[in-house]
Design a protein around this motif. Sequence first.
Motif, PDB file in Angstrom:
ATOM      1  N   PRO A  78      -7.560  10.427   2.592  1.00  0.00           N
ATOM      2  CA  PRO A  78      -8.274  10.910   3.784  1.00  0.00           C
ATOM      3  C   PRO A  78      -7.302  11.542   4.778  1.00  0.00           C
ATOM      4  CG  PRO A  78      -8.972   8.680   3.213  1.00  0.00           C
ATOM      5  CD  PRO A  78      -7.770   8.988   2.366  1.00  0.00           C
ATOM      6  N   PRO A  79      -7.704  12.613   5.457  1.00  0.00           N
ATOM      7  CA  PRO A  79      -6.803  13.276   6.407  1.00  0.00           C
ATOM      8  C   PRO A  79      -6.254  12.343   7.479  1.00  0.00           C
ATOM      9  CG  PRO A  79      -8.706  14.659   5.966  1.00  0.00           C
ATOM     10  CD  PRO A  79      -8.971  13.343   5.303  1.00  0.00           C
ATOM     11  N   ALA A  80      -7.089  11.432   7.981  1.00  0.00           N
ATOM     12  CA  ALA A  80      -6.609  10.523   9.022  1.00  0.00           C
ATOM     13  C   ALA A  80      -5.495   9.621   8.498  1.00  0.00           C
ATOM     14  CB  ALA A  80      -7.772   9.679   9.551  1.00  0.00           C
ATOM     15  N   ALA A  81      -5.613   9.190   7.229  1.00  0.00           N
ATOM     16  CA  ALA A  81      -4.573   8.354   6.636  1.00  0.00           C
ATOM     17  C   ALA A  81      -3.291   9.151   6.446  1.00  0.00           C
ATOM     18  CB  ALA A  81      -5.053   7.791   5.299  1.00  0.00           C
ATOM     19  N   ALA A  82      -3.442  10.397   6.003  1.00  0.00           N
ATOM     20  CA  ALA A  82      -2.260  11.244   5.843  1.00  0.00           C
ATOM     21  C   ALA A  82      -1.558  11.446   7.175  1.00  0.00           C
ATOM     22  CB  ALA A  82      -2.660  12.582   5.236  1.00  0.00           C
ATOM     23  N   GLN A  83      -2.329  11.675   8.223  1.00  0.00           N
ATOM     24  CA  GLN A  83      -1.734  11.870   9.550  1.00  0.00           C
ATOM     25  C   GLN A  83      -0.969  10.628  10.003  1.00  0.00           C
ATOM     26  OE1 GLN A  83      -5.586  13.286  11.254  1.00  0.00           O
ATOM     27  NE2 GLN A  83      -4.288  14.740  12.336  1.00  0.00           N
ATOM     28  N   GLU A  84      -1.529   9.452   9.735  1.00  0.00           N
ATOM     29  CA  GLU A  84      -0.865   8.205  10.137  1.00  0.00           C
ATOM     30  C   GLU A  84       0.462   8.038   9.401  1.00  0.00           C
ATOM     31  OE1 GLU A  84      -1.648   3.367   9.993  1.00  0.00           O
ATOM     32  OE2 GLU A  84      -3.346   4.747   9.962  1.00  0.00           O
ATOM     33  N   ALA A  85       0.469   8.300   8.079  1.00  0.00           N
ATOM     34  CA  ALA A  85       1.706   8.167   7.305  1.00  0.00           C
ATOM     35  C   ALA A  85       2.736   9.199   7.742  1.00  0.00           C
ATOM     36  CB  ALA A  85       1.394   8.326   5.820  1.00  0.00           C
ATOM     37  N   ILE A  86       2.267  10.422   8.031  1.00  0.00           N
ATOM     38  CA  ILE A  86       3.179  11.478   8.478  1.00  0.00           C
ATOM     39  C   ILE A  86       3.818  11.097   9.800  1.00  0.00           C
ATOM     40  CG2 ILE A  86       3.289  13.875   9.266  1.00  0.00           C
ATOM     41  CD1 ILE A  86       0.925  14.383   7.262  1.00  0.00           C
ATOM     42  N   ALA A  87       2.999  10.633  10.743  1.00  0.00           N
ATOM     43  CA  ALA A  87       3.512  10.292  12.065  1.00  0.00           C
ATOM     44  C   ALA A  87       4.560   9.196  12.001  1.00  0.00           C
ATOM     45  CB  ALA A  87       2.348   9.867  12.968  1.00  0.00           C
ATOM     46  N   SER A  88       4.444   8.288  11.017  1.00  0.00           N
ATOM     47  CA  SER A  88       5.385   7.171  10.912  1.00  0.00           C
ATOM     48  C   SER A  88       6.723   7.574  10.297  1.00  0.00           C
ATOM     49  CB  SER A  88       4.777   6.048  10.061  1.00  0.00           C
ATOM     50  OG  SER A  88       3.578   5.579  10.618  1.00  0.00           O
TER      51      SER A  88
ATOM     52  N   PRO B 293      -6.485   0.674  -6.326  1.00  0.00           N
ATOM     53  CA  PRO B 293      -7.749  -0.034  -6.110  1.00  0.00           C
ATOM     54  C   PRO B 293      -8.403   0.478  -4.827  1.00  0.00           C
ATOM     55  CG  PRO B 293      -5.930  -1.410  -5.440  1.00  0.00           C
ATOM     56  CD  PRO B 293      -5.325  -0.163  -6.012  1.00  0.00           C
ATOM     57  N   GLU B 294      -9.537  -0.069  -4.479  1.00  0.00           N
ATOM     58  CA  GLU B 294     -10.290   0.452  -3.342  1.00  0.00           C
ATOM     59  C   GLU B 294      -9.593   0.240  -2.010  1.00  0.00           C
ATOM     60  OE1 GLU B 294     -13.300  -3.349  -2.726  1.00  0.00           O
ATOM     61  OE2 GLU B 294     -13.784  -1.817  -4.217  1.00  0.00           O
ATOM     62  N   ASN B 295      -8.687  -0.726  -1.926  1.00  0.00           N
ATOM     63  CA  ASN B 295      -7.963  -0.966  -0.671  1.00  0.00           C
ATOM     64  C   ASN B 295      -6.546  -0.398  -0.697  1.00  0.00           C
ATOM     65  OD1 ASN B 295      -7.056  -2.793  -2.568  1.00  0.00           O
ATOM     66  ND2 ASN B 295      -6.894  -4.522  -1.147  1.00  0.00           N
ATOM     67  N   ALA B 296      -6.275   0.532  -1.613  1.00  0.00           N
ATOM     68  CA  ALA B 296      -4.911   1.054  -1.768  1.00  0.00           C
ATOM     69  C   ALA B 296      -4.421   1.753  -0.508  1.00  0.00           C
ATOM     70  CB  ALA B 296      -4.846   2.008  -2.964  1.00  0.00           C
ATOM     71  N   VAL B 297      -5.247   2.607   0.091  1.00  0.00           N
ATOM     72  CA  VAL B 297      -4.777   3.422   1.220  1.00  0.00           C
ATOM     73  C   VAL B 297      -4.375   2.568   2.423  1.00  0.00           C
ATOM     74  CG1 VAL B 297      -5.437   5.177   2.914  1.00  0.00           C
ATOM     75  CG2 VAL B 297      -5.964   5.511   0.490  1.00  0.00           C
TER      76      VAL B 297
END
Length: 337
Positions: A293-303, A259-263
Amino acid sequence: LFTADSGLDADLALPWYRSSRLFHVALHAQHGWRLDDRDRGWPRPEYYADTVASSASLNRAFPTAVLCYRHRQFPLYFRGGLFVCDWAHGEVIFARLNADGSSYTADPEVFLGAIGASGFTPNGLAVGPDGSLYVATGGKHTRGAVYRVRYVAEPALAVLARNWLVNARTELEAVLAAPQPLDAWSRHHWIPVANRLGPEPFARVAADQREAPAFRGRAIEIVTELFGGLTPPLAAQAAQAGPPEVRARTAWSLGRMPPENAVPLLLGLARDAIPQVRRAAMEALVSIGQALPPAAAQEAIASNLTHPDKRLYLPAVLLASGLSDAAWAGLSEAAHN
């Protein structure tokens, strides 16, 4: 998803020999051999960066089928466990699953074996509508047959298993509690009823903290498969559920029908304290792929990139491999800081 590989007897006693293994399959990981086809050999050791640890060793087995028992005729001990055919030794192995971090370990034991020279070479498994286990045998000019295995020590269990549909108090319960829900005979019963009921009753179960976690998780699966996935409000509510298995199933759903709030929900679940929830969220983020989005990917990677659990840092590596040069530079700078 669980599978088993086969050892190679030609490698027996050689330094690189590995016994047959039972695997909980990891997304985009390697589980098999380094050589192909008839030259197969050198099974990938578990210390490889892209290879996960097996759930159990099956010793010198020749696995030909894996099945999860999700019916009610057999005692509780067997429910949710795995049956594995070993063609070479004429055995059906049972492996009870134990949660271990983001995955499972298993304790294999012989469930059924041949006596004498009966030619028992199991190669297929199925669960019937009454909960009986069916074992097919044969192959390579051995004796072919189909055996039916029943549990007869408690006749009441057999009656309940056989009458699971008529014993349900409501149609909703019949769908949520349907045994072997992925098997064709079970889907023949529950899918028409679920379509007739519509998404609303399943959404109510998924959101209801009073419902059993198993029912809530099953409701999420049904809404995802039949009704286009979770609505944004339901997704937000299910992502905050108390039972970790409900949060994990929510993450699974968000990766398949986002859904639209999935990320933002998945980013929160990717930091969950329970490893199995975290793994489901990271795999869902990988499934979203280029739409992330790249910023979301970066956040998940960092965690998760430095997490000691390989099933958590492997998805982080996959996400990192899709970053642009600029995003990669930003991630590297953040890591150094």
